[in-house]
Design a protein around this motif. Structure first.
Motif, PDB file in Angstrom:
ATOM      1  N   PRO A  19       0.438   4.934   1.368  1.00  0.00           N
ATOM      2  CA  PRO A  19      -0.224   5.973   1.878  1.00  0.00           C
ATOM      3  C   PRO A  19      -0.306   7.152   1.148  1.00  0.00           C
ATOM      4  O   PRO A  19       0.507   7.765   0.788  1.00  0.00           O
ATOM      5  N   GLY A  20      -1.485   7.724   1.052  1.00  0.00           N
ATOM      6  CA  GLY A  20      -2.000   9.093   0.470  1.00  0.00           C
ATOM      7  C   GLY A  20      -2.176   8.988  -0.777  1.00  0.00           C
ATOM      8  O   GLY A  20      -2.395  10.123  -1.278  1.00  0.00           O
ATOM      9  N   ILE A  21      -1.956   7.895  -1.253  1.00  0.00           N
ATOM     10  CA  ILE A  21      -1.964   7.606  -2.828  1.00  0.00           C
ATOM     11  C   ILE A  21      -3.476   6.832  -3.183  1.00  0.00           C
ATOM     12  O   ILE A  21      -3.715   5.892  -2.432  1.00  0.00           O
ATOM     13  N   ASP A  22      -4.302   7.385  -3.922  1.00  0.00           N
ATOM     14  CA  ASP A  22      -5.544   6.685  -4.422  1.00  0.00           C
ATOM     15  C   ASP A  22      -5.107   5.282  -5.466  1.00  0.00           C
ATOM     16  O   ASP A  22      -4.868   5.790  -6.544  1.00  0.00           O
TER      17      ASP A  22
ATOM     18  N   HIS B  19       2.692   5.902   9.011  1.00  0.00           N
ATOM     19  CA  HIS B  19       1.594   6.241   7.713  1.00  0.00           C
ATOM     20  C   HIS B  19       1.285   7.481   7.701  1.00  0.00           C
ATOM     21  O   HIS B  19       1.309   7.862   6.478  1.00  0.00           O
ATOM     22  N   ALA B  20       1.269   8.400   8.622  1.00  0.00           N
ATOM     23  CA  ALA B  20       1.045   9.812   8.519  1.00  0.00           C
ATOM     24  C   ALA B  20       2.377  10.461   7.670  1.00  0.00           C
ATOM     25  O   ALA B  20       2.061  11.147   6.740  1.00  0.00           O
ATOM     26  N   TYR B  21       3.470  10.009   8.003  1.00  0.00           N
ATOM     27  CA  TYR B  21       4.722  10.582   7.167  1.00  0.00           C
ATOM     28  C   TYR B  21       4.648  10.143   5.952  1.00  0.00           C
ATOM     29  O   TYR B  21       4.752  10.860   5.075  1.00  0.00           O
TER      30      TYR B  21
ATOM     31  N   SER C 295       0.858  -1.141  -0.105  1.00  0.00           N
ATOM     32  CA  SER C 295       0.219   0.050  -0.174  1.00  0.00           C
ATOM     33  C   SER C 295       0.753   1.030   0.112  1.00  0.00           C
ATOM     34  O   SER C 295       2.142   1.246   0.470  1.00  0.00           O
TER      35      SER C 295
ATOM     36  N   ASN D 296       4.561  10.943   0.326  1.00  0.00           N
ATOM     37  CA  ASN D 296       3.936  10.602  -0.919  1.00  0.00           C
ATOM     38  C   ASN D 296       3.024  11.703  -1.584  1.00  0.00           C
ATOM     39  O   ASN D 296       3.209  11.691  -3.013  1.00  0.00           O
ATOM     40  N   GLN D 297       2.450  12.474  -0.910  1.00  0.00           N
ATOM     41  CA  GLN D 297       1.737  13.622  -1.676  1.00  0.00           C
ATOM     42  C   GLN D 297       2.550  14.642  -2.187  1.00  0.00           C
ATOM     43  O   GLN D 297       2.323  15.133  -3.351  1.00  0.00           O
TER      44      GLN D 297
ATOM     45  N   SER E  42       2.184   9.297   4.072  1.00  0.00           N
ATOM     46  CA  SER E  42       1.133   9.966   3.237  1.00  0.00           C
ATOM     47  C   SER E  42       1.488  11.384   2.829  1.00  0.00           C
ATOM     48  O   SER E  42       1.347  11.779   1.582  1.00  0.00           O
ATOM     49  N   ARG E  43       2.271  12.155   3.805  1.00  0.00           N
ATOM     50  CA  ARG E  43       2.676  13.588   3.398  1.00  0.00           C
ATOM     51  C   ARG E  43       3.851  13.262   2.280  1.00  0.00           C
ATOM     52  O   ARG E  43       3.871  14.467   1.353  1.00  0.00           O
TER      53      ARG E  43
END
Length: 137
Positions: A78-81, A119-121, A76, A126-127, A123-124
């Motif tokens: 994180p932060g990516i659709d 996960h939060a890291y 997975s 990857n964005q 997500s940021r």
């Protein structure tokens, strides 16, 4: 070979080795032989001091546009659709690397706090990478 299979990462997103963090996650406790996880030995310990945006900017400046992935039975990002950007497309364009310590298996005594922070890291991070990676729309 696609980029995903050639770049399974075990280091922090900025590519540095974090002092004091060892590869060993589990060790024997002197009381009863139970296995416990020391906070400073956890492979995600570095996450407590990490800055996702700064790390992503540094990676982009070094032409490293790989996304950060969580490992396990299913990869997975994180932060990516993943419906919009399937793993195959990501693998063939910018690639990804798996953060060590993010499998879907917990060891005895292991807290999920580092994983939540990771996960939060990711997500940021990857964005920010998404804005720099030329993925098809």
């Amino acid at each position: 070979m696609d980029k995903a299979t050639s770049v399974a990462a075990t280091e922090p997103a900025d590519g540095t080795n974090t002092p004091g963090v060892t590869e060993k996650m589990v060790r024997e406790n002197t009381h009863g032989g139970e296995q416990t996880v020391s906070q400073t030995e956890h492979p995600l310990y570095w996450i407590t001091q990490a800055d996702a945006v700064a790390d992503a900017e540094r990676a982009i400046a070094q032409q490293d546009k790989r996304f950060l992935a969580f490992g396990g039975r299913v990869i997975s990002l994180p932060g990516i659709d993943m419906a919009q950007y399937p793993l195959k497309v990501i693998s063939q364009t910018c690639g990804y690397r798996v953060l060590k310590g993010t499998s879907d298996t917990l060891r005895v005594g292991e807290s999920t706090a580092y994983r939540s922070q990771a996960h939060a890291y990711a997500s940021r991070y990857n964005q920010r990478i998404l804005a720099a990676c030329p993925l098809p729309q």
